[in-house]
Design a protein around this motif. Structure first.
Motif, short mmCIF file in Angstrom:
data_model
loop_
_atom_site.label_atom_id
_atom_site.label_comp_id
_atom_site.label_asym_id
_atom_site.label_seq_id
_atom_site.Cartn_x
_atom_site.Cartn_y
_atom_site.Cartn_z
N LEU A 8 8.70 5.03 2.83
CA LEU A 8 7.81 3.53 3.41
C LEU A 8 6.26 4.24 2.90
N ILE A 9 5.06 3.63 2.27
CA ILE A 9 4.12 4.09 2.58
C ILE A 9 3.43 3.30 3.83
N VAL A 10 2.73 3.16 4.73
CA VAL A 10 2.25 2.23 6.35
C VAL A 10 1.14 2.80 5.70
N GLU A 11 0.13 1.68 5.19
CA GLU A 11 -1.43 2.15 4.33
C GLU A 11 -2.15 0.51 3.93
N ASP A 12 -3.44 1.41 4.73
CA ASP A 12 -4.01 -0.45 4.36
C ASP A 12 -5.15 -0.12 3.05
N ASP A 13 -5.36 0.90 2.82
CA ASP A 13 -6.15 1.21 1.55
C ASP A 13 -5.23 1.65 0.34
N ALA A 18 3.83 -0.62 2.54
CA ALA A 18 2.93 -2.19 3.57
C ALA A 18 1.83 -2.09 3.79
N ALA A 19 1.14 -2.91 3.93
CA ALA A 19 -0.85 -3.10 4.27
C ALA A 19 -0.68 -2.89 5.54
#
Length: 166
Positions: free
Chosen positions: A7-12, A33-34
């Motif tokens: 799971l990548i939790v990143e807004d960019d 998930a952004a």
């Protein structure tokens, strides 16, 4: 590493694409998930054993939009022995690293300024090992903590429990 459900939790979007390109074909599944709320929602829908977490997601949308809030949610759900987190951030400080390592069992802290493909791959390998060790040494605890969420996910056809249990 092939059994990693990341799971990548990143807004960019740039970093999501970068992490995905580096890990594609090397791990079982990649989900992103952004927002922290989106990531927390995914915890109730899918199985993950590795999380790559940005320390500081869009601070303009909410001052509480931090990777630390996500890590707290992981632990509040009793998934700390199942999900091995990696912090990856451009805003890392020594205090953040110490808190993440001490309180949330973060397995690696990767500054974006020093990002390299092999560094991410090594961190994921380390996280998979930590997740497997946590699952083995805490099998009864992890199984109990996953029973209710897992039952809901299996009923929806979302979760196929990995070989050897949680």
């Amino acid at each position: 590493m092939r059994n990693a459900h990341v799971l990548i939790v990143e807004d960019d979007e740039h970093w999501i694409e970068t992490f995905t390109l580096v890990l594609a074909g090397k791990v079982a599944r990649i989900t992103s998930a952004a927002t922290v709320d989106e990531a927390i929602g995914l915890l109730d829908q899918r199985y993950f054993n590795v999380a790559i977490v940005d320390l500081r997601l869009n601070p303009h949308s909410s001052p509480d939009e931090t990777g630390m809030r996500f890590l707290r949610a992981v632990h509040e759900r009793g998934l700390g022995a199942v999900i091995a987190p990696i912090m990856c951030t451009g805003y890392g400080s020594l205090n953040n690293a110490i808190e993440a390592l001490r309180d949330f069992n973060v397995v690696d802290f990767v500054p974006k300024q020093e990002f390299g493909e092999q560094r991410l791959i090594d961190a994921v390998i380390k996280a998979v090992s930590a997740s497997a060790a946590g699952s083995s040494s805490n099998r009864a605890w992890a199984s109990a903590s996953w029973q209710a969420p897992a039952a809901k996910l299996e009923a929806r056809g979302v979760l196929a429990t990995p070989a050897g249990g949680v």
